[in-house]
Design an enzyme around this catalytic site. Structure first.
Site, mmCIF file in Angstrom:
data_model
loop_
_atom_site.group_PDB
_atom_site.id
_atom_site.type_symbol
_atom_site.label_atom_id
_atom_site.label_comp_id
_atom_site.label_asym_id
_atom_site.label_seq_id
_atom_site.Cartn_x
_atom_site.Cartn_y
_atom_site.Cartn_z
ATOM 1 N N HIS A 1 0.833 -1.209 0.000
ATOM 2 C CA HIS A 1 0.000 0.000 0.000
ATOM 3 C C HIS A 1 0.862 1.253 0.000
ATOM 4 O O HIS A 1 0.615 2.194 -0.764
ATOM 5 C CB HIS A 1 -0.910 -0.009 1.232
ATOM 6 C CG HIS A 1 -1.592 1.302 1.489
ATOM 7 N ND1 HIS A 1 -2.714 1.702 0.803
ATOM 8 C CD2 HIS A 1 -1.294 2.311 2.336
ATOM 9 C CE1 HIS A 1 -3.088 2.898 1.224
ATOM 10 N NE2 HIS A 1 -2.250 3.298 2.151
ATOM 11 N N HIS B 1 1.170 4.928 -2.509
ATOM 12 C CA HIS B 1 1.490 6.313 -2.156
ATOM 13 C C HIS B 1 2.649 6.938 -2.920
ATOM 14 O O HIS B 1 2.577 8.106 -3.303
ATOM 15 C CB HIS B 1 1.807 6.408 -0.662
ATOM 16 C CG HIS B 1 0.599 6.480 0.208
ATOM 17 N ND1 HIS B 1 -0.230 7.576 0.223
ATOM 18 C CD2 HIS B 1 0.087 5.597 1.103
ATOM 19 C CE1 HIS B 1 -1.211 7.364 1.088
ATOM 20 N NE2 HIS B 1 -1.054 6.170 1.631
ATOM 21 N N GLU C 1 -5.711 9.291 0.329
ATOM 22 C CA GLU C 1 -6.030 7.876 0.491
ATOM 23 C C GLU C 1 -7.155 7.398 -0.432
ATOM 24 O O GLU C 1 -7.051 6.344 -1.060
ATOM 25 C CB GLU C 1 -6.419 7.575 1.943
ATOM 26 C CG GLU C 1 -5.256 7.639 2.927
ATOM 27 C CD GLU C 1 -4.283 6.473 2.801
ATOM 28 O OE1 GLU C 1 -4.469 5.621 1.913
ATOM 29 O OE2 GLU C 1 -3.335 6.438 3.594
ATOM 30 N N SER D 1 -4.333 0.534 -4.458
ATOM 31 C CA SER D 1 -3.645 -0.636 -3.908
ATOM 32 C C SER D 1 -4.609 -1.732 -3.473
ATOM 33 O O SER D 1 -4.182 -2.765 -2.954
ATOM 34 C CB SER D 1 -2.765 -0.223 -2.723
ATOM 35 O OG SER D 1 -3.560 0.255 -1.645
#
Length: 234
Positions: free
Chosen positions: A91, A96, A136, A155
């Protein structure tokens, strides 16, 4: 990575795809954080800081303010491949780091960290909402239609399809006050997504003072949850 890549086409914004290409992640192993940092530093001066798991707000803000993105160093189990509540290295790195090569996205993330250091601790949960609904779980309106860019979406094989194709969640034009006033849960697919017109919006927000927005949002009051309140957060 090989499992997730085929799901990205037609669901993820061009900016993320181009950033992912720039990262040049290996397919046969987990990327080393120093390799990831080298790419980020060349583009925007960012790097990756290894952390064991979730960290407290202050530590998180301090790292972001120094252009360091915290990356948990454990990897999810196979049975959690579709969705994982706690962020793992997949993730963090796959979700990110690519967009931190974009100067607009990087500037917003840095400004967010600096705002967090200035904010009172009672405002941390509200600031978390802003991060949640942009970095996010943000969506982007593009000429080709709605696309995802949030790390929690790109993700997650399950939420990547759900966020764009399900008729269950509400998709709202991004408004900073609206996002700050919207509660969420971390253990379910989201019931609300905010849609940006462009990453330029985040860059403009990076030039503004975020604390006054928090004060305005608090004065307006929080929205009612749109999900079952059991195990609710923030």
């Amino acid at each position: 990575i090989a499992t997730q890549l085929p799901l990205l086409e037609g669901r993820v914004c061009t900016e993320y795809i181009e950033a992912l290409d720039a990262m040049a992640f290996p397919f046969d192993r987990i990327p080393q954080l120093h390799e990831v940092s080298a790419v980020l530093e060349a583009h925007t001066g960012w790097s990756v800081a290894p952390v064991p798991a979730l960290i407290d707000f202050t530590s998180f803000f301090e790292l972001l303010a120094k252009r360091q993105f915290p990356a948990a160093t454990f990897i999810r189990r196979r049975e959690h491949i579709g969705y994982l509540q706690e962020p793992d290295i997949f993730h963090e790195v796959f979700g990110h780091t690519p967009l931190l090569t974009d100067y607009r996205f990087a500037a917003f993330t840095e400004a967010y960290g600096k705002a967090g250091l200035k904010a009172d601790k009672t405002d941390h949960a509200m600031l978390a909402r802003l991060f949640w609904f942009t970095v996010e779980f943000g969506l982007l309106d593009t000429p080709d239609g709605l696309r995802s860019y949030g790390a929690g979406i790109v993700s997650s094989p399950g939420e990547l399809e759900y966020a764009l194709e399900s008729d269950i969640p509400e998709r709202k034009p991004f408004d900073v006050l609206d996002a700050l006033r919207t509660p969420y849960r971390i253990d379910i697919y989201q019931t609300v997504y905010f849609v940006l017109d462009s990453f330029d919006t985040l860059f403009e927000l990076a030039q503004a003072e975020l604390i006054p927005f928090i004060e305005q949002a608090r004065a307006l009051g929080m929205h009612e949850p749109t999900y079952p309140t059991k195990q609710a957060t923030c």
